[in-house]
Design an enzyme around this catalytic site. Structure first.
Site, short mmCIF file in Angstrom:
data_model
loop_
_atom_site.label_atom_id
_atom_site.label_comp_id
_atom_site.label_asym_id
_atom_site.label_seq_id
_atom_site.Cartn_x
_atom_site.Cartn_y
_atom_site.Cartn_z
N TYR A 1 0.82 -1.21 0.00
CA TYR A 1 0.00 0.00 0.00
C TYR A 1 0.86 1.27 0.00
O TYR A 1 0.44 2.29 -0.52
CB TYR A 1 -0.90 0.04 1.25
CG TYR A 1 -2.22 -0.67 1.12
CD1 TYR A 1 -2.26 -2.04 0.88
CD2 TYR A 1 -3.42 0.01 1.26
CE1 TYR A 1 -3.47 -2.70 0.79
CE2 TYR A 1 -4.63 -0.63 1.18
CZ TYR A 1 -4.65 -1.99 0.94
OH TYR A 1 -5.85 -2.64 0.86
N LYS B 1 3.46 -15.48 2.87
CA LYS B 1 3.71 -16.20 1.62
C LYS B 1 5.23 -16.38 1.54
O LYS B 1 5.89 -15.94 0.60
CB LYS B 1 3.14 -15.37 0.45
CG LYS B 1 3.13 -16.07 -0.89
CD LYS B 1 2.07 -17.14 -1.03
CE LYS B 1 2.26 -17.89 -2.33
NZ LYS B 1 1.43 -19.11 -2.44
N ASP C 1 -2.63 -18.40 0.91
CA ASP C 1 -3.59 -19.08 0.04
C ASP C 1 -4.28 -20.22 0.81
O ASP C 1 -5.50 -20.43 0.69
CB ASP C 1 -2.94 -19.59 -1.26
CG ASP C 1 -1.60 -20.28 -1.05
OD1 ASP C 1 -1.08 -20.27 0.10
OD2 ASP C 1 -1.06 -20.83 -2.02
N ASP D 1 -6.24 -7.14 4.18
CA ASP D 1 -7.38 -6.49 3.53
C ASP D 1 -8.29 -7.55 2.92
O ASP D 1 -9.51 -7.56 3.12
CB ASP D 1 -6.87 -5.53 2.44
CG ASP D 1 -8.01 -4.86 1.71
OD1 ASP D 1 -8.94 -4.39 2.38
OD2 ASP D 1 -7.99 -4.84 0.46
N ASP E 1 -12.18 -9.22 4.52
CA ASP E 1 -13.45 -9.18 3.78
C ASP E 1 -14.03 -10.59 3.70
O ASP E 1 -15.22 -10.81 3.89
CB ASP E 1 -13.25 -8.65 2.35
CG ASP E 1 -13.58 -7.16 2.23
OD1 ASP E 1 -13.39 -6.44 3.23
OD2 ASP E 1 -14.00 -6.73 1.13
C1 IPM Z 1 -10.38 -1.30 4.08
C2 IPM Z 1 -10.62 -0.71 2.72
C3 IPM Z 1 -9.46 0.22 2.38
C4 IPM Z 1 -8.20 -0.64 2.32
C5 IPM Z 1 -9.62 1.01 1.09
C6 IPM Z 1 -10.90 1.82 1.08
C7 IPM Z 1 -8.44 1.89 0.81
O1 IPM Z 1 -10.83 -1.67 1.77
O2 IPM Z 1 -10.31 -0.54 5.06
O3 IPM Z 1 -10.27 -2.52 4.17
O4 IPM Z 1 -7.91 -1.26 1.29
O5 IPM Z 1 -7.49 -0.69 3.32
MN MN Z 2 -10.80 -3.70 2.56
#
Ligand code: IPM
Ligand code: MN
Length: 352
Positions: free
Chosen positions: A142, A189, A221, A245, A249
């Site tokens: 990032y 990884k 993975d 990240d 999710d």
């Molecule tokens: C999160 C989001 C952010 C990230 C984006 C909006 C930059 O997806 O907080 O997980 O990738 O960190």
């Molecule tokens: Mn995210």
């Protein structure tokens, strides 16, 4: 206690869900004899519209001069399909994380007994799931050097980590594991990436300081796979920024709705609390977004930023009650009558 909290509602459904967290927090403050001083500030697309930049200096000042930050969401579809946009709302979030030194992102995944059958995964797979990701938040791909060369035909994003960055995140991981079931998984990884080898080496060197913690090392993975197969086999997981990240999710759907999971970003100067979900543009202004992730983030704020455990427990208890009684937004109502975002907030505040 007087709590000074920066309020960054941001974009999309951010302002709607934040308004409910404010209602609930104010009700808690009244019940437990606290006063909350909310300090609203701009961030994201709305900040670009009003000031030209996604994280204005004034917002930074407010974040530095408050005890904690409650954050909604960031992002606007008008930027998503425009790769040439020079200023983007997300830059505001990344700048804020970096400038406030919010290096440790705590993202729990747990299940609610009344929602077990709303999960896309089978009951027997997810029962008992209670895990926490610690995602490194201010390093890695990032923030490494990025750019184009060969007249724009080649693009690169560098992934860079220092031992110091790995160590301070891992330390939080070990400490968290000590307070939980003393199990820590380092996700990397290391069979391919040099940064992952530095992660593994650093975490291995820390094992002797926490002899009670059982540490495992797994490739990202394989974790992605096992997370949906046997989520309850994990407890504390530490990982770098991009892996974290993606995996968080994935993990967030285990509970049944992405609108449920809170998070905290801890740093040296301050800490920030926000729902895991994004700005959900399709729902903006419709009073349908689930406010619980933000309300549960406020619970984390009471506990982690101010040490107010009873207040956090009271919020979690009333949230559980609302779920059990079906006072839920349409993502959870399954054909039954759905409540609006603000009606859920009103119900919770009234019943505290
Ligand atoms: C999160 C989001 C952010 C990230 C984006 C909006 C930059 O997806 O907080 O997980 O990738 O960190
Ligand atoms: Mn995210």
């Amino acid at each position: 206690m007087n709590l000074k909290i920066a309020l960054l509602a941001g974009d999309g459904i951010g302002p709607e869900v934040i308004a409910q967290a404010v209602k609930v927090s104010d009700a808690i403050a009244t019940k437990f004899n606290h006063t909350i001083e909310w300090k609203p500030a701009l961030i994201g697309a709305i900040a670009i519209d009003e000031t030209g930049v996604p994280y204005p200096d004034e917002t930074h000042e407010i974040c530095l001069n408050t005890d904690a930050i409650l954050f909604g969401a960031i992002g606007h579809p008008k930027y998503d399909n425009d790769p040439s946009a020079k200023v983007r709302p997300e830059q505001g979030l990344l700048k804020m994380r970096k400038e406030l030194g919010l290096f440790a992102n705590v993202r729990p995944t747990f299940t609610f007994p009344s929602l077990i059958d709303k999960s896309p995964l089978k009951r027997e797979r997810i029962e008992g799931t209670d895990l926490v990701f610690l995602r490194e938040l201010t390093g890695g791909i990032y923030f490494g050097e990025k750019g184009r060369r060969d007249g724009g035909e080649t693009a690169y994003d560098n992934c860079v980590y220092t031992r110091h960055e790995v160590k301070r995140l891992a330390k939080k991981g070990f400490e968290l594991a000590m307070n939980r079931s003393k199990k820590l998984c380092c996700v990397d990884k290391a069979n391919v990436l040099e940064t992952s080898r530095l992660w593994r080496e650093t975490v291995q060197s820390m094992e002797k300081d926490y002899p009670e913690v059982e540490v495992s090392y797994e490739f990202v993975d394989a974790v992605a796979m096992r997370l949906v197969q046997w989520p309850s086999s994990y407890d504390v997981l530490i990982t770098e920024n991009l892996f974290g990240d993606i995996l968080t999710d994935e993990a967030s759907v285990i509970s049944g709705s992405m609108g449920l999971m809170p998070s905290a970003s801890l740093g040296e100067k301050t800490s920030l609390f926000e729902p895991i979900h994004g700005s959900y543009p399709q729902a903006t202004g419709k009073n349908i977004a689930n406010p619980l992730a933000t309300i549960l983030s406020a619970a984390m704020l009471f506990e982690d930023a101010f040490g107010l455990k009873d207040e956090a427990t009271a919020i979690r208890a009333i949230v559980n009650k609302s779920l059990a009684e079906g006072i839920v937004t349409e993502d959870l109502s399954e054909g039954e009558q759905a409540y609006g975002t603000s009606e859920v907030g009103d119900w919770l505040a009234k019943n505290i």
